[in-house]
Design an enzyme around this catalytic site. Structure first.
Site, PDB file in Angstrom:
ATOM      1  N   ASN A  23       0.709  -1.297  -0.043  1.00 17.78           N
ATOM      2  CA  ASN A  23      -0.165  -0.036  -0.057  1.00 17.78           C
ATOM      3  C   ASN A  23       0.837   1.231  -0.052  1.00 17.78           C
ATOM      4  O   ASN A  23       0.507   2.209   0.478  1.00 17.78           O
ATOM      5  CB  ASN A  23      -0.988  -0.143   1.344  1.00 17.78           C
ATOM      6  CG  ASN A  23      -1.806  -1.187   1.031  1.00 17.78           C
ATOM      7  OD1 ASN A  23      -2.173  -1.478   0.085  1.00 17.78           O
ATOM      8  ND2 ASN A  23      -2.020  -1.776   2.436  1.00 17.78           N
ATOM      9  N   ARG A  24       1.919   1.313  -0.508  1.00 16.78           N
ATOM     10  CA  ARG A  24       2.931   2.517  -0.566  1.00 16.78           C
ATOM     11  C   ARG A  24       3.399   2.970   0.702  1.00 16.78           C
ATOM     12  O   ARG A  24       3.947   3.909   0.723  1.00 16.78           O
ATOM     13  CB  ARG A  24       2.090   3.422  -1.446  1.00 16.78           C
ATOM     14  CG  ARG A  24       1.937   2.993  -3.079  1.00 16.78           C
ATOM     15  CD  ARG A  24       3.374   2.668  -3.700  1.00 16.78           C
ATOM     16  NE  ARG A  24       3.308   2.595  -5.092  1.00 16.78           N
ATOM     17  CZ  ARG A  24       3.334   1.432  -5.566  1.00 16.78           C
ATOM     18  NH1 ARG A  24       3.113   0.431  -4.704  1.00 16.78           N
ATOM     19  NH2 ARG A  24       2.987   1.349  -6.954  1.00 16.78           N
ATOM     20  N   LEU A  25       3.181   2.021   1.724  1.00 14.30           N
ATOM     21  CA  LEU A  25       3.785   2.577   2.998  1.00 14.30           C
ATOM     22  C   LEU A  25       5.198   1.837   3.421  1.00 14.30           C
ATOM     23  O   LEU A  25       5.519   0.890   4.076  1.00 14.30           O
ATOM     24  CB  LEU A  25       2.743   2.121   4.235  1.00 14.30           C
ATOM     25  CG  LEU A  25       1.248   2.758   4.088  1.00 14.30           C
ATOM     26  CD1 LEU A  25       0.469   2.159   5.163  1.00 14.30           C
ATOM     27  CD2 LEU A  25       1.592   4.244   4.200  1.00 14.30           C
TER      28      LEU A  25
END
Length: 217
Positions: free
Chosen positions: A194-196
């Site tokens: 999730n692009r974290l």
């Protein structure tokens, strides 16, 4: 373009590994050595390839891919023509950034620091470890200068091949040698879902001590 490329929907959801403060070395060069070893073991494509970014005296940047040839306690070593565009920029502005990207491991490393030439003896040692053809190539290419045709390079290669044909050891050109990037900042990036992503930044202080902090992705 007749048919525009569709790039906006290209996505990879990274999920292989994580990166924590508790797991990393306190020394960023040791941590880099660990990641490089893992990239080699994973048979990542061109694991030593790195984007070298430099800027001229006016701050105008350029970038190109070169190869890491040595990792020392002082930093990262690569070799090139001192009279090339990057060589001229490093003469005007002796700072650079390096970027490594290993997609197979979903990892990136960013390095920023001051640059200096390595000792001539070190450049000699590496130059003489190269294949003979590469040594002649270093003499033959006026790197970054405009030439009218490839035949110029081929002619120069023949000229230097003939000049050195009776020499067992080809001398290193004075215009060719190594640079050492002495890091002041090194960031390790691990892709996450999730692009974290995980980002850990090492910064050195005036006492040569490294401090680590986590950055938001």
């Amino acid at each position: 373009m007749a048919t525009p490329l569709s790039l906006a929907d290209i996505r990879i959801n990274y999920s292989l590994k994580e990166l924590t403060l508790e797991a990393v070395s306190q020394d960023p060069l040791q941590q880099f050595e660990t990641w490089m070893q893992e990239a080699l073991e994973a048979k990542a494509d061109e694991p030593t390839a790195m984007t070298l970014s430099t800027a001229d005296a006016h701050g105008r940047p350029t970038a190109r891919v070169v190869l890491l040839k040595a990792l020392q306690k002082e930093g990262f070593v690569f070799y090139t023509n001192y009279e090339s565009r990057k060589g001229q920029q490093l003469l005007e502005n002796p700072f650079a950034a390096l970027t490594f990207f290993w997609p197979a491991l979903e990892r990136q490393v960013r390095v920023e620091g001051k640059v200096e030439r390595v000792a001539p003896e070190m450049s000699d040692t590496y130059f003489h470890s190269r294949p003979r053809g590469s040594q002649i190539g270093a003499w033959s290419s006026p790197q970054s200068t405009a030439i009218t045709d490839r035949s110029i390079l081929e002619s120069l290669e023949k000229e230097y091949s003939a000049r050195f044909q009776n020499l067992e050891v080809i001398p290193r050109p004075e215009h060719w040698g190594g640079y050492l990037v002495k890091p002041e900042r090194i960031e390790f990036w691990q892709g996450r879902q999730n692009r974290l992503h995980d980002r850990l930044l090492y910064e050195v202080d005036g006492h040569a001590h490294w401090h680590i902090q986590r950055l938001a992705p």
